[in-house]
Structure formats: structure tokens, C-alpha cells
Design an enzyme around this catalytic site. Sequence first.
Site, PDB file in Angstrom:
ATOM      1  N   GLU A  80       0.866  -1.248  -0.142  1.00 60.87           N
ATOM      2  CA  GLU A  80       0.006   0.046   0.008  1.00 60.87           C
ATOM      3  C   GLU A  80       0.779   1.248  -0.093  1.00 60.87           C
ATOM      4  OE1 GLU A  80      -2.751  -0.651   3.335  1.00 60.87           O
ATOM      5  OE2 GLU A  80      -4.197  -1.552   1.805  1.00 60.87           O
ATOM      6  N   GLU A  98      -5.563  -8.413  -0.883  1.00 57.99           N
ATOM      7  CA  GLU A  98      -6.241  -8.493   0.549  1.00 57.99           C
ATOM      8  C   GLU A  98      -7.736  -8.365   0.540  1.00 57.99           C
ATOM      9  OE1 GLU A  98      -4.538  -5.560   3.141  1.00 57.99           O
ATOM     10  OE2 GLU A  98      -2.464  -6.213   2.975  1.00 57.99           O
TER      11      GLU A  98
END
Length: 630
Positions: A189, A265
Site C-alpha cells: 500500500e 487483501e
Amino acid sequence: MPKWNVRRRPGRMLGLLLLVILSLLVLRRYLHLQPGGCDLEVARRYCVRVNWHRLTPLWLRHRRLGLQAKGQNFMLEDSAFWIFGGSVHYFRVPREYWRDRLLKVKACGLNTLTTYVPWNLHEPERGKFDFSGNVDLDWLLQDPDMRLRTTYKGFTEAVDLYFDHLMVRVVPLQYKHGGPIIAVQVENEYGSYNKDPAYMPYVKKALEDRGIVELLLTSDNKDGLSKGIVDGVLATINLQPQNELQFLTTFLLSVQGVQPRMVMECWTGWFDSWGGPHSILDSAEVLKTVSAIINAGSSINLYMFHGGTNFGFINGAMHFQDYKSDVTSYDYDAVLTEAGDYTAKYTGLREFFGSVSGAPLPAPPDLLPKTAYEPVMPALYLSLWDALPYLEEPVTSEKPVNMENLPINGGNGQSFGYTLYETTITSSGILSAYVRDRGQVFVNTVSIGFLDYKREKVVIPSIQGFTMLRILVENRGQVNYGTNIDDQRKGLIGNIYLNDSPLKKFKIYSLDMKKSFFQRFHADKWNPVPDVPVFPAFFSGPLFVSLSPCDTFVKLEGWEKGVVFINGQNLGCYWNIGPQETLYLPGAWLDQGLNQTGRVPQVIVFEEKMAGPVIQFTETPYLGRHQYLN
């Protein structure tokens, strides 16, 4: 929905996290080791493959190409490979239970395991590496100009040193070298941080220069996807609500063309913060999202499949509008509970993945037994103030020094735990300080209030003559996401003022509460518990285990806030503001018979303010003011 025949099987912390993707199809040599023998400590996010049968399929025996992105499909060698993955963080699970958790991943119908590799746990001091046991990065914060996750020289030098040690363990375990690692994630991220456009290409090259030859990936949520992409690296997405799926996959198509789609995810729940509610995500909603992702032709990784526990002081924190520290439990409302038990999500997902795989799944392993031991009544006591003479010599300084810059631990400072600051004052007034994260203020041994993010002033009552001022500062957890990761120095930050005048001449004690910390408290240093204890204090009592040790949960009803240690293992923090009300105690960390060292019982509680009469044990955890039932 596609079916797969037998021959073609479907296939987060401050600083840099490597994700390793491990294929369970080629994990056979791990799964057949003795319990506790799974060598997962090499894994960054690494994608890992599970052998569906006892023999590796013929089509996997000659490894040349590894995992590839070809058109809209993943290919493993010459066969289409659909990734059904789940995240398990080995450092949040007792080593003795790694095999149990892997077998449960396999029995759920998954073929891939992903795990983070925490830099801060593998390099607790600069240049000293630990890849043993269950396995801090904070020494980087000694540099006042440090810019984490950038190409700042001080940071890249540290990354290079870490990679030099980590990759010698990872490279031989790659798929093309006969191991289970089929992919490596460059960063996690990063698009949500995005401070340096040169950083991601630097990490990519650092991995490749050290021998990483498997598929490279990135993963980002909707807020950072557009800024987290790197040339030559396959981008994947993170999400929970399925209504984001179409937007994110459309965006990926626009920036990288026709490539395999993967939700790296798929959030099965969420973590909890102290003082907040227990996060719950309905199992039907999770199954609905997973089904939508698979029906859209995407590969998937369940984050988390099994969350585990933030043992010790590794819980972390979030800081957007307000600073919120994570609780000790990383249950996450995941597919397996904190203790590795099955949930409704597990049952539903196993049925779903079994229908997709088109082959019988292995039987799920039996649950590990739980028990409720007899309550422990604290027998011995040592106040923090009485313990100070037995600690390492305090640091003396004209001004306060933050934890990371304390000249201790070979110049590496302090990473976790508490720090005590002492000085003398001669008058009352208004005390003001910049404290990170929470400081309890004492006049001599009397608590008069707290300093934290919202409370920066405390009134000092009338005193006579020279008086000891003490501030016990707790590091409640490093922020691990967002732009505030560069502002994570802990302790007293800068000067502390009394009536706007800076205080001087400090003694500073490091209370990191490592195993060596308690070794200084010999049996003759402890006293019987008094009728009116002085806090903060350490309490100790005997735990007797009559039969084979079983998992249990520690319940501290009547206690307020502190830390629990059993047989040298730090179970983590408790706090009566919830939502977590019990601490997970793995049976693997207990001894049959009396759990003690010498004459000192090895159940030790450090309590800041108020002690209950006993330390209780229960078979089930309590989260969010409710008993957690599966």
C-alpha cells in the site's frame, strides 16, 4: 463457475514489509516436519503453495518458468493457476502451532499462503539479526532527518543491510530453486504514502539484484492504487466491499492492460483499537464478496485467514484524526480465531472452495484443547519504586531524551515498553509536555494525572521543598499506516515545562520489560502483597498445571491496565476500557506442574493503577463485552 480437474489444480508495522506468497502445493516438506518445524521465518509478503496429495504433481517437478502473468491468467509452468490464498503472520503465532495453522489453511481448500516479514523483529538492533524462535526498526528514528519509505540515504542503507541478510534465506526457497515461494510483493500500500517516486523502483531493483527471480507484485487500496504502480511489477488490489471490485479492476485494465486480476487483501474482518468496539464482519457478507471475486475471474487472498496475537509490544496503532493504539489480540474476526479455532466463515469458505476445486479436501485437524485453570492469587509484590535500584543504571541527562535516542542497547535506544523520567521540583504550578504516547505523572509516589495526545497539561499541587517529579511514559504502539509514520518518536519529546520554565537534570530509566529485565528481580527482592499496594507495581503468583498444558485465556477482572508475563513470555497489554477483556495464553508456553523459576512464580503482572484479587483463566475469549462464541 469454473471447475478444476486433478491434473490442473487451482492455484502490515513501521517500515518496509516484504510479502511472500508461498504455494501450498510445494510445501510438502514443511507440512511433514515435526510440530514447530515449519521454517516460515524467511517469508516478506511471500505467496506459498500446499501439496494436495502426498506427492508433488508431475507437472510441478520440472521448474523453469515459475508463476507468470500471461494474458488474463496466472500460469505456473505451463498450467493455468488460480490463486486461492490466505494470510497468516508467523510472528503472531507460536512456533509450536505453525503446522496446525498450515494444515487448517490446506483443509479450507486454499492453495497459497501469504505472510509479512517484519523488519523490526528480525533486526531488533542495528546490524544484529534474529531469525530464530517466533520472531525493531526504531533505531532509524535516531536520525532527526529520517524519511521512512523513501530513497533517503539513511533509510536505503538500512534496507540494503537488511536485504543482504534476509535474501540469503529467501532466495534458496524460491520456486525456481525448488522451494515454495512463487511471488514476492515489493511493498504494501505504498500508493497511500507516496513520498518518493524513486522509492519503489529502488526496492524492485534491490530485490532483483539480490537474486529474487519470482513474480513481483504490488498491492494498494482504492485510495492509493493510482500511485502505487511500478513498471514491470504486477499491480493487485485490496478491498472488502465487493462494490469496489468493478471500479478497481477497470482501473487496472486501463493502466496495465490485460493481466491476471488479483485481490491481494480481501478483508475478512478488521482489527480493534483500545476503547472502541469489537469489529465484526458477517460471515455471509464475506462469503458473498469472495464468491463475487472468484466469479469475476480474479485470484484472491484472504486477509486475514488467521490473525493471531500481537504478543509483547508489537500491537501498532493508527493515527488519522486521533491516535488509536491496537489491542493485543489480532483476532481480526478472521476465518480462524485468535487461538486457531474454526468459525462460521471457515465452514462456509471450505464448502465454497471445495466446490470450486472439484476434488475432496483434507479433513480439518482437530481443535487444540482449551481449559480454565484455577485462579492465581498473587503472592509476591514489588512496587516500581522499590524495583528501581535493581534496574540498569539510569541515563542522566540535562534535558529529556526520547526513547529511540537513549544511549542504551549498544547505541540503539529503546523500541518498546515504558520509560521513566525523574527530576526534582521545588514549586507547584502547571506542568506541560509533549508526551508520546501516554504519561502517568507522579509527585514522589503519588499519581496526579496523565499526559497524552489530548492532555498536555497537569496541575502540580502544593509541595514543600525538593520533591521528586516522575513521569512514566508508555509507548502504546507505532503508527503503521499513513503519513504519520515519520512522527513516531516516543517518550518525552523536547522539553517539559513547569510554569513555562524548562525542567533540567533528569534520570531516565528504560523499562523495556525484556526477559533480562526480570532476571534482576531475584527472589529476595520480592515482598508479600500488602493490604494497600503502592502503584505501579509487579505482582507474581504460582500457576499449577496438573495435566498436559492446554491453551487458555487470562482474565483480569478488577485490574485496570498493564502487561502480563508467563514463563518469560510477554502475552501483551490489557486495559479495562476494552474491547478486549482476555489475553490468549498458548498451552505450548506452559510447563506441566508448577510454573516458576526458583522461588519466584512465573505469572507476573505489571499493573499501573489498580489490582484485582486474583488472576483468572477461561476457556473462551471475551471481546467487546461479549463472550466470543464460534
